[in-house]
Design an enzyme around this catalytic site. Structure first.
Site, PDB file in Angstrom:
ATOM      1  N   SER A 197       0.860  -0.995  -0.079  1.00 12.89           N
ATOM      2  CA  SER A 197      -0.118  -0.247  -0.020  1.00 12.89           C
ATOM      3  C   SER A 197       0.735   1.295   0.193  1.00 12.89           C
ATOM      4  O   SER A 197       1.751   1.278   0.850  1.00 12.89           O
ATOM      5  CB  SER A 197      -1.089  -0.073   1.151  1.00 12.89           C
ATOM      6  OG  SER A 197      -1.560   1.428   1.312  1.00 12.89           O
TER       7      SER A 197
ATOM      8  N   VAL B 252       7.252   2.378   4.369  1.00 16.49           N
ATOM      9  CA  VAL B 252       8.163   1.520   3.488  1.00 16.49           C
ATOM     10  C   VAL B 252       7.771   1.750   2.064  1.00 16.49           C
ATOM     11  O   VAL B 252       8.539   1.743   1.145  1.00 16.49           O
ATOM     12  CB  VAL B 252       8.292   0.058   3.986  1.00 16.49           C
ATOM     13  CG1 VAL B 252       9.154  -0.515   3.208  1.00 16.49           C
ATOM     14  CG2 VAL B 252       9.003  -0.032   5.446  1.00 16.49           C
ATOM     15  N   CYS B 253       6.378   1.455   1.758  1.00 17.44           N
ATOM     16  CA  CYS B 253       6.274   1.567   0.446  1.00 17.44           C
ATOM     17  C   CYS B 253       6.330   2.981  -0.200  1.00 17.44           C
ATOM     18  O   CYS B 253       6.581   3.017  -1.497  1.00 17.44           O
ATOM     19  CB  CYS B 253       4.591   1.024   0.234  1.00 17.44           C
ATOM     20  SG  CYS B 253       4.180  -0.403   0.875  1.00 17.44           S
ATOM     21  N   SER B 254       5.944   3.913   0.369  1.00 17.35           N
ATOM     22  CA  SER B 254       6.355   5.321   0.038  1.00 17.35           C
ATOM     23  C   SER B 254       7.742   5.430  -0.159  1.00 17.35           C
ATOM     24  O   SER B 254       8.206   6.003  -1.282  1.00 17.35           O
ATOM     25  CB  SER B 254       5.772   6.416   1.089  1.00 17.35           C
ATOM     26  OG  SER B 254       6.085   7.519   0.672  1.00 17.35           O
TER      27      SER B 254
END
Length: 163
Positions: free
Chosen positions: A52, A57-59
């Site tokens: 997501s 972490v995804c960002s």
């Protein structure tokens, strides 16, 4: 064993390995258009697969790959998650990232199943990085065992630059 939030998770399908040909896909872009692998024909592709965009972490993963690889000739970074296209677009606007290719597998999760990254227990995508050459052959594959951690950026970036 792959874990998410400290718990083991399962997937359906077979993970792609180096030498495999990537599966075609139909994913939704932030403008709600459909995109397929053929839309990126003739380009080197980095498939940056994340659970997501609204997580740290995804960002970080999305920002880093786009910053470090956006200037490479004939190369596209494609971020895939099950976030709604609206959320992906909102993130890009908030981060000031204008040329990111953000694609969503929210509709039927076919990408997640075909690429063996759909977490059965959560219906989110696992963290993975696949590098494809111009012919859609996988030249680098990392399926992150602890989904809450970052991928090996240096190895993925080197794989793209060595094509």
């Amino acid at each position: 064993m792959t874990t998410f939030l400290g718990n083991p998770v399962t997937f359906t399908g077979k993970q792609l390995q180096v030498g495999d040909t990537a599966h075609d896909f139909s994913l939704t872009a932030t403008d709600l258009s459909k995109k397929t692998l053929a839309d990126f024909a003739g380009k080197k592709k980095v498939l940056s697969i994340i659970p997501s965009i609204d997580t740290g972490v995804c960002s970080t993963q999305t920002r880093r790959f786009n910053q470090e690889l956006s200037d490479l000739d004939n190369t596209v970074v494609i971020t895939v998650s099950v976030d709604l296209p609206f959320a992906q677009g909102k993130w890009c606007a908030a981060e000031g990232i204008e040329n990111a290719v953000m694609l969503s597998d929210y509709f039927d999760h076919s990408f997640g199943r075909d690429y063996a990254v759909l977490i059965n227990e959560w219906h989110l995508l696992a963290r993975a990085v696949l590098v494809l050459d111009e012919n859609n052959t996988v030249t680098y594959a990392e399926y992150v065992d602890n989904i809450n951690t970052e991928p090996d950026y240096d190895a993925a970036i080197a794989a793209v630059k060595n094509l």
